[in-house]
Design a protein around this motif. Structure first.
Motif, mmCIF file in Angstrom:
data_model
loop_
_atom_site.group_PDB
_atom_site.id
_atom_site.type_symbol
_atom_site.label_atom_id
_atom_site.label_comp_id
_atom_site.label_asym_id
_atom_site.label_seq_id
_atom_site.Cartn_x
_atom_site.Cartn_y
_atom_site.Cartn_z
ATOM 1 N N LYS A 259 -34.798 -38.375 80.960
ATOM 2 C CA LYS A 259 -33.717 -37.394 80.900
ATOM 3 C C LYS A 259 -34.341 -36.017 80.662
ATOM 4 O O LYS A 259 -35.190 -35.857 79.786
ATOM 5 N N GLY A 260 -33.969 -35.021 81.441
ATOM 6 C CA GLY A 260 -34.511 -33.672 81.276
ATOM 7 C C GLY A 260 -33.861 -32.944 80.109
ATOM 8 O O GLY A 260 -32.767 -33.310 79.663
ATOM 9 N N GLY A 261 -34.537 -31.939 79.590
ATOM 10 C CA GLY A 261 -33.951 -31.072 78.573
ATOM 11 C C GLY A 261 -33.784 -31.687 77.205
ATOM 12 O O GLY A 261 -32.911 -31.277 76.437
ATOM 13 N N VAL A 262 -34.619 -32.670 76.883
ATOM 14 C CA VAL A 262 -34.485 -33.323 75.569
ATOM 15 C C VAL A 262 -35.537 -32.836 74.572
ATOM 16 O O VAL A 262 -35.555 -33.262 73.422
ATOM 17 N N GLY A 263 -36.426 -31.947 75.033
ATOM 18 C CA GLY A 263 -37.442 -31.427 74.120
ATOM 19 C C GLY A 263 -38.794 -32.106 74.259
ATOM 20 O O GLY A 263 -39.597 -32.065 73.333
ATOM 21 N N LYS A 264 -39.041 -32.728 75.423
ATOM 22 C CA LYS A 264 -40.343 -33.391 75.647
ATOM 23 C C LYS A 264 -41.493 -32.401 75.591
ATOM 24 O O LYS A 264 -42.476 -32.603 74.878
ATOM 25 N N THR A 265 -41.374 -31.339 76.382
ATOM 26 C CA THR A 265 -42.456 -30.352 76.457
ATOM 27 C C THR A 265 -42.596 -29.608 75.133
ATOM 28 O O THR A 265 -43.713 -29.409 74.639
ATOM 29 N N THR A 266 -41.479 -29.233 74.532
ATOM 30 C CA THR A 266 -41.503 -28.563 73.229
ATOM 31 C C THR A 266 -42.209 -29.441 72.199
ATOM 32 O O THR A 266 -43.022 -28.968 71.401
ATOM 33 N N THR A 267 -41.914 -30.733 72.236
ATOM 34 C CA THR A 267 -42.534 -31.672 71.295
ATOM 35 C C THR A 267 -44.021 -31.839 71.598
ATOM 36 O O THR A 267 -44.847 -31.851 70.678
ATOM 37 N N SER A 268 -44.375 -31.941 72.872
ATOM 38 C CA SER A 268 -45.787 -32.101 73.245
ATOM 39 C C SER A 268 -46.610 -30.907 72.763
ATOM 40 O O SER A 268 -47.677 -31.064 72.164
ATOM 41 N N ILE A 269 -46.101 -29.702 73.033
ATOM 42 C CA ILE A 269 -46.821 -28.473 72.648
ATOM 43 C C ILE A 269 -46.959 -28.382 71.130
ATOM 44 O O ILE A 269 -48.053 -28.181 70.594
ATOM 45 N N ASN A 270 -45.844 -28.528 70.439
ATOM 46 C CA ASN A 270 -45.835 -28.212 69.010
ATOM 47 C C ASN A 270 -46.377 -29.336 68.137
ATOM 48 O O ASN A 270 -46.990 -29.059 67.098
ATOM 49 N N LEU A 271 -46.195 -30.579 68.566
ATOM 50 C CA LEU A 271 -46.842 -31.676 67.846
ATOM 51 C C LEU A 271 -48.360 -31.542 67.988
ATOM 52 O O LEU A 271 -49.102 -31.660 67.004
ATOM 53 N N SER A 272 -48.833 -31.251 69.194
ATOM 54 C CA SER A 272 -50.270 -31.054 69.436
ATOM 55 C C SER A 272 -50.811 -29.941 68.547
ATOM 56 O O SER A 272 -51.846 -30.092 67.885
ATOM 57 N N ALA A 273 -50.106 -28.804 68.533
ATOM 58 C CA ALA A 273 -50.575 -27.635 67.775
ATOM 59 C C ALA A 273 -50.576 -27.899 66.275
ATOM 60 O O ALA A 273 -51.489 -27.459 65.563
ATOM 61 N N CYS A 274 -49.567 -28.624 65.791
ATOM 62 C CA CYS A 274 -49.497 -28.896 64.347
ATOM 63 C C CYS A 274 -50.523 -29.941 63.926
ATOM 64 O O CYS A 274 -51.047 -29.892 62.809
ATOM 65 N N LEU A 275 -50.846 -30.889 64.805
ATOM 66 C CA LEU A 275 -51.940 -31.825 64.522
ATOM 67 C C LEU A 275 -53.269 -31.066 64.463
ATOM 68 O O LEU A 275 -54.097 -31.298 63.578
ATOM 69 N N ALA A 276 -53.454 -30.126 65.404
ATOM 70 C CA ALA A 276 -54.686 -29.320 65.439
ATOM 71 C C ALA A 276 -54.793 -28.442 64.192
ATOM 72 O O ALA A 276 -55.871 -28.280 63.620
ATOM 73 N N GLU A 277 -53.664 -27.896 63.762
ATOM 74 C CA GLU A 277 -53.626 -27.048 62.567
ATOM 75 C C GLU A 277 -54.078 -27.827 61.328
ATOM 76 O O GLU A 277 -54.667 -27.265 60.400
ATOM 77 N N LYS A 278 -53.818 -29.139 61.347
ATOM 78 C CA LYS A 278 -54.198 -29.996 60.222
ATOM 79 C C LYS A 278 -55.640 -30.510 60.343
ATOM 80 O O LYS A 278 -56.042 -31.439 59.651
ATOM 81 N N GLY A 279 -56.384 -29.908 61.286
ATOM 82 C CA GLY A 279 -57.807 -30.229 61.390
ATOM 83 C C GLY A 279 -58.139 -31.367 62.323
ATOM 84 O O GLY A 279 -59.297 -31.789 62.414
ATOM 85 N N LYS A 280 -57.156 -31.895 63.024
ATOM 86 C CA LYS A 280 -57.415 -32.980 63.983
ATOM 87 C C LYS A 280 -57.869 -32.393 65.320
ATOM 88 O O LYS A 280 -57.367 -31.347 65.738
ATOM 89 N N LYS A 281 -58.776 -33.077 65.968
ATOM 90 C CA LYS A 281 -59.198 -32.680 67.316
ATOM 91 C C LYS A 281 -58.167 -33.224 68.297
ATOM 92 O O LYS A 281 -57.959 -34.445 68.379
ATOM 93 N N VAL A 282 -57.532 -32.338 69.043
ATOM 94 C CA VAL A 282 -56.394 -32.740 69.885
ATOM 95 C C VAL A 282 -56.633 -32.339 71.338
ATOM 96 O O VAL A 282 -57.109 -31.247 71.627
ATOM 97 N N LEU A 283 -56.269 -33.257 72.235
ATOM 98 C CA LEU A 283 -56.222 -32.956 73.670
ATOM 99 C C LEU A 283 -54.780 -33.124 74.131
ATOM 100 O O LEU A 283 -54.165 -34.160 73.888
ATOM 101 N N THR A 284 -54.242 -32.110 74.779
ATOM 102 C CA THR A 284 -52.917 -32.213 75.384
ATOM 103 C C THR A 284 -53.099 -32.347 76.894
ATOM 104 O O THR A 284 -53.862 -31.591 77.501
ATOM 105 N N ILE A 285 -52.423 -33.321 77.487
ATOM 106 C CA ILE A 285 -52.510 -33.532 78.936
ATOM 107 C C ILE A 285 -51.130 -33.267 79.543
ATOM 108 O O ILE A 285 -50.148 -33.898 79.165
#
Length: 253
Positions: free
Chosen positions: A11-37
């Motif tokens: 389903k479009g417009g549910v926040g998939k991309t927003t979640t991918s971007i911001n979950l990735s960034a917040c994991l990285a902020e906590k010192g985790k090495k993150v790859l977003t694809i």
């Protein structure tokens, strides 16, 4: 060995991309090495992380059709601890070009295995459809994270997604599990949001994250500046929500 999480919901417009971007960034902020694809031909995750998707020499499209190696299309450290395999509109043609190729469901998996140990988390943003690209994401992933918008049709299509995940598990990736469901665009001022959350909890026999992502203006603005929410407005409700979600993901065994 990196944990690989596909963020999916057809389903479009549910926040998939927003979640991918911001979950990735917040994991990285906590010192985790993150790859977003970015596996979505719209390339919104790529532009949301400040990468000009139209000026790239190589993208995931080139990787999927064998035009480049995984290191060729890897954009390292777009932000501290956060790297990206970007996408653009070229990827829309991959579906047709992969017809007839042996093991086409495993193309992404084979490539990501080569660099998996470099990262703590690999987050895959899936397209809003159940196609070859989504299947590739699911054969690569350990788990699927499902964002659900707090609105009337929230459960619509979810049973189809769970059916697809079960099929992939049976036929292509026996290790695949559902990471959990995360509620997005929650509006505390409406009874509807609360009813949707209660309804899904009653009907869904899945792990549901405690964190609920609020509907937040700053969250909607951030992608146009090419920044994740924790860098665009660190003190916003959206940033706090995704930090809480990152904590839950890290602590989930």
């Amino acid at each position: 060995m990196g944990r690989i999480i596909a963020v999916a919901n057809q389903k479009g417009g549910v926040g998939k991309t927003t979640t991918s971007i911001n979950l990735s960034a917040c994991l990285a902020e906590k010192g985790k090495k993150v790859l977003t694809i970015d596996v979505d031909p719209q390339g919104n995750t790529s532009s949301g992380l400040g990468v000009n998707k139209n000026e790239l020499q190589y993208t995931i499209y080139d990787l999927m059709i064998g035009n480049c190696t995984v290191s060729d299309c890897l954009v390292e450290n777009v932000f501290d601890n956060l790297s990206l395999i970007p996408s653009n509109v070229n990827l829309a043609g991959a579906e047709i070009e992969l017809i007839g190729i042996d093991d086409r469901e495993y193309i992404l998996k084979k490539e990501i295995e080569k660099i998996r140990e470099m990262f703590d988390f690999i987050i895959i943003d899936c397209p809003p459809s159940l196609n070859t690209l989504t299947i590739n994401a699911m054969t690569t992933a350990d788990t699927v994270l499902v964002p659900i918008q707090c609105e009337y049709y929230a459960l619509e299509g979810l049973s189809q997604l769970i059916h697809t995940i079960n099929l992939v598990r049976q036929r292509l990736n026996p290790e695949l599990n559902i990471e959990g469901v995360v509620f997005t665009m929650y509006d505390a001022r409406t009874n509807l949001s609360l009813q949707v959350v209660e309804n899904v909890k009653e009907n869904l026999k899945q792990n549901i994250y405690k964190t609920i992502i609020p509907r937040n203006v700053r969250l909607a603005e951030a992608p146009s500046h090419g920044l994740p929410i924790n860098l665009y407005d660190s003190k916003s409700a959206g940033a706090e929500g995704y930090r809480d979600l990152a904590d839950e993901v890290i602590n989930k065994v």
